[in-house]
Scaffold this motif. Structure first.
Motif, PDB file in Angstrom:
ATOM      1  N   UNK A   4       0.859  -1.186   0.000  1.00 27.87           N
ATOM      2  CA  UNK A   4       0.000   0.000   0.000  1.00 27.87           C
ATOM      3  C   UNK A   4       0.893   1.233   0.000  1.00 27.87           C
ATOM      4  N   UNK A   5       0.741   2.089  -1.019  1.00 27.23           N
ATOM      5  CA  UNK A   5       1.569   3.281  -1.130  1.00 27.23           C
ATOM      6  C   UNK A   5       0.684   4.513  -0.976  1.00 27.23           C
ATOM      7  N   UNK A   6       1.101   5.426  -0.086  1.00 22.29           N
ATOM      8  CA  UNK A   6       0.351   6.654   0.187  1.00 22.29           C
ATOM      9  C   UNK A   6       1.266   7.850  -0.050  1.00 22.29           C
ATOM     10  N   UNK A   7       0.716   8.893  -0.653  1.00 23.45           N
ATOM     11  CA  UNK A   7       1.452  10.128  -0.899  1.00 23.45           C
ATOM     12  C   UNK A   7       0.834  11.232  -0.055  1.00 23.45           C
ATOM     13  N   UNK A   8       1.656  11.886   0.750  1.00 19.74           N
ATOM     14  CA  UNK A   8       1.181  12.933   1.637  1.00 19.74           C
ATOM     15  C   UNK A   8       1.800  14.266   1.190  1.00 19.74           C
ATOM     16  N   UNK A   9       0.951  15.249   0.923  1.00 22.71           N
ATOM     17  CA  UNK A   9       1.358  16.579   0.466  1.00 22.71           C
ATOM     18  C   UNK A   9       2.114  16.553  -0.857  1.00 22.71           C
ATOM     19  N   UNK A  10       1.765  15.627  -1.745  1.00 21.15           N
ATOM     20  CA  UNK A  10       2.405  15.554  -3.057  1.00 21.15           C
ATOM     21  C   UNK A  10       1.550  14.728  -3.999  1.00 21.15           C
ATOM     22  N   UNK A  47      15.334  23.802   5.701  1.00 20.08           N
ATOM     23  CA  UNK A  47      16.491  24.597   5.331  1.00 20.08           C
ATOM     24  C   UNK A  47      17.560  23.761   4.634  1.00 20.08           C
ATOM     25  N   UNK A  48      17.670  22.488   4.969  1.00 22.71           N
ATOM     26  CA  UNK A  48      18.753  21.643   4.467  1.00 22.71           C
ATOM     27  C   UNK A  48      18.456  20.999   3.121  1.00 22.71           C
ATOM     28  N   UNK A  49      17.291  21.278   2.524  1.00 21.99           N
ATOM     29  CA  UNK A  49      16.876  20.746   1.231  1.00 21.99           C
ATOM     30  C   UNK A  49      16.769  19.219   1.225  1.00 21.99           C
ATOM     31  N   UNK A  50      16.576  18.642   2.375  1.00 19.43           N
ATOM     32  CA  UNK A  50      16.353  17.199   2.464  1.00 19.43           C
ATOM     33  C   UNK A  50      14.945  16.973   2.994  1.00 19.43           C
ATOM     34  N   UNK A  51      13.953  17.356   2.215  1.00 22.99           N
ATOM     35  CA  UNK A  51      12.584  17.280   2.670  1.00 22.99           C
ATOM     36  C   UNK A  51      11.805  16.128   2.091  1.00 22.99           C
ATOM     37  N   UNK A  52      12.460  15.183   1.426  1.00 26.18           N
ATOM     38  CA  UNK A  52      11.772  14.039   0.833  1.00 26.18           C
ATOM     39  C   UNK A  52      11.895  12.854   1.791  1.00 26.18           C
ATOM     40  N   UNK A  53      10.764  12.467   2.356  1.00 25.86           N
ATOM     41  CA  UNK A  53      10.747  11.441   3.399  1.00 25.86           C
ATOM     42  C   UNK A  53      10.049  10.190   2.892  1.00 25.86           C
ATOM     43  N   UNK A  70      15.272  10.327   5.211  1.00 26.85           N
ATOM     44  CA  UNK A  70      15.090  11.610   4.556  1.00 26.85           C
ATOM     45  C   UNK A  70      16.259  11.825   3.611  1.00 26.85           C
ATOM     46  N   UNK A  71      15.962  12.243   2.398  1.00 26.48           N
ATOM     47  CA  UNK A  71      17.016  12.450   1.415  1.00 26.48           C
ATOM     48  C   UNK A  71      16.611  13.554   0.441  1.00 26.48           C
ATOM     49  N   UNK A  72      17.505  13.857  -0.504  1.00 23.75           N
ATOM     50  CA  UNK A  72      17.214  14.887  -1.499  1.00 23.75           C
ATOM     51  C   UNK A  72      16.236  14.399  -2.559  1.00 23.75           C
ATOM     52  N   UNK A  73      16.213  13.087  -2.829  1.00 18.95           N
ATOM     53  CA  UNK A  73      15.267  12.521  -3.789  1.00 18.95           C
ATOM     54  C   UNK A  73      14.484  11.402  -3.119  1.00 18.95           C
TER      55      UNK A  73
END
Length: 99
Positions: A4-10, A47-53, A70-73
């Motif tokens: 089951x895959x869920x996307x939050x705020x995207x 701030x660190x541009x690592x907002x992809x969780x 958490x990473x850049x991609x």
């Protein structure tokens, strides 16, 4: 194994679904006692541009296993998360006893 895959705020992504499905199917082949995987992708601004969780919770006999990163991609975050889960599953299998 059910995934089951869920996307939050995207918005949803077919390529990301395929990538995660392929990674989790590898784990399912190696550990056939997996029941279900709940995957959540979140996007946060920081701030660190690592907002992809990426968060993954696996259901299996016994307590559930959870990992997140958490990473850049999103692909890098999913790869790191599945790697963490593989390590946890390896430890869990060593604790199994056969009767």
């Amino acid at each position: 194994m059910t995934i089951n895959i869920h996307y939050i705020k995207m918005p949803p992504s077919a390529a990301l679904n395929e990538f995660v499905d392929k990674k989790l199917q590898k784990l399912a082949k190696k550990y056939e006692w997996l029941i279900r995987a709940d995957v959540r992708f979140k996007m946060e601004n920081n701030v660190y541009r690592k907002g992809n969780i990426c968060e993954i919770e696996l259901s299996l006999p016994g307590p559930k296993i959870f990992a997140h990163s958490t990473s850049e991609t999103f692909e890098a975050a999913a790869k790191e998360t599945t790697s963490d889960l593989a390590n946890q599953l390896k430890k869990r299998r060593s604790n199994f006893t056969t009767y």
